[in-house]
Design a protein around this motif. Structure first.
Motif, PDB file in Angstrom:
ATOM      1  N   SER A   1       5.440  -0.300   8.350  1.00  0.00           N
ATOM      2  CA  SER A   1       5.145  -0.094   6.620  1.00  0.00           C
ATOM      3  C   SER A   1       7.061   0.934   6.988  1.00  0.00           C
TER       4      SER A   1
ATOM      5  N   ASN B   1       4.570  -1.728   2.361  1.00  0.00           N
ATOM      6  CA  ASN B   1       4.016  -0.539   2.373  1.00  0.00           C
ATOM      7  C   ASN B   1       4.823   1.006   2.720  1.00  0.00           C
TER       8      ASN B   1
ATOM      9  N   THR C   1       0.536  -1.210   0.118  1.00  0.00           N
ATOM     10  CA  THR C   1      -0.473  -0.095   0.204  1.00  0.00           C
ATOM     11  C   THR C   1       1.012   1.612   0.506  1.00  0.00           C
TER      12      THR C   1
ATOM     13  N   CYS D   1      -0.048  10.503   4.823  1.00  0.00           N
ATOM     14  CA  CYS D   1      -0.025  11.235   5.809  1.00  0.00           C
ATOM     15  C   CYS D   1       0.216  12.812   6.216  1.00  0.00           C
TER      16      CYS D   1
ATOM     17  N   GLY E   1       5.333  10.553   4.512  1.00  0.00           N
ATOM     18  CA  GLY E   1       4.507  11.288   6.243  1.00  0.00           C
ATOM     19  C   GLY E   1       5.372  13.058   6.286  1.00  0.00           C
TER      20      GLY E   1
ATOM     21  N   GLU F   1       0.163   5.436   1.015  1.00  0.00           N
ATOM     22  CA  GLU F   1      -0.512   6.520   1.768  1.00  0.00           C
ATOM     23  C   GLU F   1       0.488   7.845   2.633  1.00  0.00           C
TER      24      GLU F   1
ATOM     25  N   ILE G   1       4.318   4.370   3.729  1.00  0.00           N
ATOM     26  CA  ILE G   1       4.258   6.494   4.550  1.00  0.00           C
ATOM     27  C   ILE G   1       4.860   7.015   4.408  1.00  0.00           C
TER      28      ILE G   1
ATOM     29  N   TYR H   1      -2.473   6.015  11.035  1.00  0.00           N
ATOM     30  CA  TYR H   1      -1.995   5.179   9.908  1.00  0.00           C
ATOM     31  C   TYR H   1      -1.016   3.777  10.814  1.00  0.00           C
ATOM     32  N   ASP H   2      -0.260   2.377   9.993  1.00  0.00           N
ATOM     33  CA  ASP H   2      -0.193   1.375  10.575  1.00  0.00           C
ATOM     34  C   ASP H   2       1.441   1.451  10.963  1.00  0.00           C
ATOM     35  N   VAL H   3       2.122   2.645  11.594  1.00  0.00           N
ATOM     36  CA  VAL H   3       3.577   2.755  11.414  1.00  0.00           C
ATOM     37  C   VAL H   3       4.217   1.193  11.162  1.00  0.00           C
TER      38      VAL H   3
ATOM     39  N   CYS I   1      -6.128   5.714  -0.702  1.00  0.00           N
ATOM     40  CA  CYS I   1      -5.820   7.035   0.090  1.00  0.00           C
ATOM     41  C   CYS I   1      -6.977   8.564   0.099  1.00  0.00           C
TER      42      CYS I   1
ATOM     43  N   LEU J   1      -0.430  10.787  12.861  1.00  0.00           N
ATOM     44  CA  LEU J   1       0.029   9.843  12.260  1.00  0.00           C
ATOM     45  C   LEU J   1      -0.329   8.509  12.733  1.00  0.00           C
TER      46      LEU J   1
END
Length: 240
Positions: free
Chosen positions: A26, A143, A8, A12, A147, A10, A145, A21-23, A178, A18
């Motif tokens: 990722s 995955n 994924t 943020c 940020g 995404e 993120i 989200y599934d930190v 997202c 934050l």
């Protein structure tokens, strides 16, 4: 690989989001375009041994003293009181920074770095190292993120634009569901013909322009001027 087997992607838009989200599962890219993450990749590109990001000015001074390192950082766009160097990429040319350690504290970027500490891996991204960031994220097949450091938890233009630029380059390798990634990419596509001009209405552009830092801004919005990958290992940023 089917769409659903892809990792994924995404975005943020603020450190204040934050926790949604599934930190842990990722790779997190810390984005603080004006100017922390642009300065980090520039100093490493110019041969800095490592950069130690810390939250407070006090910590910066004390660790700098212990290590005999360069202490650097800003608060609200100006060199923080008690530190010798600021957050301008132009302060770190090779003849000054090669083989040296920097202890760095910034208004927004270092805070987000510490918040993301449980991630699979943390890297830092900005326009000067966008290609290194994108190549790494595609290769890892994890995955992601993106940020944004934002400005005191408020969404900002430059970090959102960079996230959108990354999304537009790598989205075909990821499953994207997202809205903030979609919004960031849409914003970037609007700005793309002249990102510098587009940024002139932004609050941080105006904040830095007041200090005569347009040259910094232009550099920080230009792709691949310092195309290395800063990776966080044991609390230190090194070239990946």
């Amino acid at each position: 690989m089917t769409e659903h087997n892809k990792p994924t992607l995404e975005v943020c838009l603020s450190p204040a989001l934050l926790h949604l989200y599934d930190v842990k599962n990722s790779i997190v890219v810390i984005i603080d375009v004006l100017r922390a993450t642009s300065t980090i990749c520039t100093a490493l590109y110019n041969g800095a041994a490592k950069i130690i990001p810390v939250a407070s000015v006090e910590e910066c001074v004390s660790i700098g003293r212990q290590l005999g390192a360069i202490t650097a950082g800003e608060r609200d766009g100006k060199i923080a009181e008690g530190l010798l160097h600021g957050n301008s990429p132009f302060e770190y040319p090779r003849d000054f920074i090669e083989n040296k350690t920097i202890v760095l504290t910034t208004t927004n970027g270092t805070k987000l770095l510490h918040m993301a500490k449980d991630a699979i891996q943390i890297i830092t991204g900005s326009f000067p190292n966008i290609s290194a960031v994108c190549d790494y994220l595609v290769a890892q097949q994890q995955n992601v993120i993106l940020g944004c450091a934002a400005w005191k938890d408020r969404v900002n233009m430059e970090d959102t634009l960079f996230a959108g630029a990354v999304v537009s380059r790598i989205k075909s390798h990821f499953h994207m569901n997202c809205d903030s990634a979609l919004a960031a990419e849409t914003l970037y596509n609007t700005a793309k013909p002249d990102v510098y001009k587009f940024m002139q209405g932004a609050s941080h552009f105006q904040r830095l322009a007041k200090f005569g830092l347009e040259k910094d801004i232009r550099y920080c919005l230009t792709p691949d001027g310092a195309n290395v990958l800063p990776l966080l290992k044991n609390g230190e940023l090194i070239v990946g």
